[in-house]
Design an enzyme around this catalytic site. Structure first.
Site, mmCIF file in Angstrom:
data_model
loop_
_atom_site.group_PDB
_atom_site.id
_atom_site.type_symbol
_atom_site.label_atom_id
_atom_site.label_comp_id
_atom_site.label_asym_id
_atom_site.label_seq_id
_atom_site.Cartn_x
_atom_site.Cartn_y
_atom_site.Cartn_z
ATOM 1 N N CYS A 65 0.892 -1.232 0.054
ATOM 2 C CA CYS A 65 0.014 -0.106 -0.023
ATOM 3 C C CYS A 65 0.834 1.079 0.094
ATOM 4 O O CYS A 65 1.563 1.529 1.000
ATOM 5 C CB CYS A 65 -0.925 -0.166 1.154
ATOM 6 S SG CYS A 65 -1.557 1.433 1.855
ATOM 7 N N CYS A 68 0.035 3.992 2.812
ATOM 8 C CA CYS A 68 0.692 3.345 3.970
ATOM 9 C C CYS A 68 2.274 3.664 4.284
ATOM 10 O O CYS A 68 2.714 4.082 5.204
ATOM 11 C CB CYS A 68 0.613 1.869 4.278
ATOM 12 S SG CYS A 68 -1.235 0.979 4.118
#
Ligand SMILES: [Zn+2]
Length: 141
Positions: A65, A68
């Site tokens: 991600c 993230c």
């Protein structure tokens, strides 16, 4: 419970009754539960939530991600600035049972747990100022 040192990644055994005594890493001597987010997994997550008298701020993330990765240093910085909170990270791919239990459908999702229960959550990578603002309101008594 077994906790990974957030500084040197060494596994440490922490007794439940010593959890709030600022346990230090047996290898590097640095605090296990202060200054940097501690990585939690399906083995220790429930124990940590139950043992912590501080609100626990969790970053549910995944390695693939992008947001993230952008948010990770914001979370690290907050962990260094807020000793009154316990910062933890849960890799949702490695720990699908936790992600399922709290219905984490997108990453990053940020959550505050108090007394073992989910109190607040928000999805998406927040910029530092907004994260601080959310933290203040999510952890206010
Ligand atoms: Zn260590």
């Amino acid at each position: 419970m077994i906790l990974l040192c957030p500084h040197c990644q060494k596994k440490n055994r922490v007794l439940l009754q010593r959890f709030e005594d600022a346990p230090a890493c047996g290898q590097c001597g640095r605090p296990l539960l202060q200054g940097r987010p501690v990585a939690l997994d399906e083995q220790n997550f429930a124990d940590v939530l139950a043992a912590s008298r501080r609100p626990v701020v969790v970053d549910f993330w995944a390695a693939w991600c992008g947001p993230c990765r952008i948010f990770a240093p914001v979370f690290e910085q907050a962990a260094a600035c807020h000793p009154e909170l316990l910062f933890a990270k849960v890799d949702t791919d490695a720990n699908p049972a936790i992600a399922a239990q709290y219905a984490i459908r997108s990453v990053p999702t940020l959550a505050v747990f108090r007394d073992g229960r989910l109190a607040q959550r928000i999805s998406g990578a927040l910029p530092p100022a907004q994260f601080e603002q959310w933290l203040a309101q999510a952890t206010a008594h």
